[in-house]
Enzyme design. Structure first.
Site, mmCIF file in Angstrom:
data_model
loop_
_atom_site.group_PDB
_atom_site.id
_atom_site.type_symbol
_atom_site.label_atom_id
_atom_site.label_comp_id
_atom_site.label_asym_id
_atom_site.label_seq_id
_atom_site.Cartn_x
_atom_site.Cartn_y
_atom_site.Cartn_z
ATOM 1 N N CYS A 1 66.329 38.079 -76.582
ATOM 2 C CA CYS A 1 65.888 36.817 -75.945
ATOM 3 C C CYS A 1 65.219 37.074 -74.597
ATOM 4 O O CYS A 1 64.443 36.257 -74.126
ATOM 5 C CB CYS A 1 67.072 35.880 -75.690
ATOM 6 S SG CYS A 1 67.891 35.281 -77.156
ATOM 7 N N HIS B 1 71.144 32.190 -84.154
ATOM 8 C CA HIS B 1 69.916 32.770 -84.709
ATOM 9 C C HIS B 1 70.226 33.917 -85.648
ATOM 10 O O HIS B 1 71.298 34.519 -85.583
ATOM 11 C CB HIS B 1 69.040 33.352 -83.599
ATOM 12 C CG HIS B 1 68.540 32.375 -82.607
ATOM 13 N ND1 HIS B 1 67.732 31.323 -82.940
ATOM 14 C CD2 HIS B 1 68.726 32.295 -81.273
ATOM 15 C CE1 HIS B 1 67.434 30.639 -81.857
ATOM 16 N NE2 HIS B 1 68.040 31.205 -80.825
#
Length: 186
Positions: free
Chosen positions: A175, A74
């Site tokens: 996250c 990411h």
């Protein structure tokens, strides 16, 4: 199940929820970096151009720029916001290339905090009224050289977090959280 549970929580907070219904659109939170002024969206294995377009349609008051993500899961695998106007960025070639792209796409000039380890650049900035600037960052036991860089931020309350186990399954600090800016109703 996870999506429905999160939706119920957000609804209970009376927050506006926008659902992506386009089957061709993908957008992962780990690819969305909101600077407070604009959005940068990483185009990765989990986020595509259509997902970025839907984000732009949803947040029309903000510029949305896409950034190709290489050698990382990411965008936030190598960068995140470490304070108002301050981007924490990893030192890898891929991270620095992405930062250059972000700088070229933005009208604003951000300060940067370069850390030796890309994974350590994934930190969490919080502006807590009673505490001021708070930064959750990777623990010195995990990334000692990057921790030394964070320690130079004298106007931040620094909270080192160990994340080794979650990192094994591609889990980073961002996250593991959902930040909601909502005034207390007490």
């Amino acid at each position: 199940k996870q999506v429905e549970a999160m939706k119920r929580v957000l609804e209970s907070l009376n927050l506006n929820i926008v659902e992506m219904v386009d089957e061709n659109a993908t957008l992962d939170g780990g690819d969305v970096l909101f600077t407070g002024r604009e959005f940068f969206v990483g185009l990765s294995r989990r986020t595509n151009q259509r997902g970025a377009e839907i984000l732009a349609d949803t947040f029309k008051d903000y510029a949305v720029s896409t950034v190709p993500v290489h050698d990382s899961l990411h965008l936030k695998g190598f960068c995140s916001m470490a304070g108002p106007n301050l981007i924490a960025i990893g030192s890898s070639e891929a991270a620095q290339k992405a930062l250059k792209t972000m700088q070229q796409m933005s009208d604003h000039r951000y300060d940067k905090l370069t850390v030796p380890d890309d994974a350590a650049a994934n930190c969490m900035y919080l502006n807590i009224p009673s505490k001021g600037h708070v930064l959750l960052h990777r623990a010195p036991e995990e990334y000692p050289e990057s921790a030394k860089v964070f320690e130079k931020l004298k106007d931040h309350m620094l909270i080192p977090i160990a994340n080794t186990e979650l990192e094994k399954v591609d889990g980073s600090l961002t996250c593991c959280s959902v930040l909601i800016n909502k005034a207390s109703e007490l």
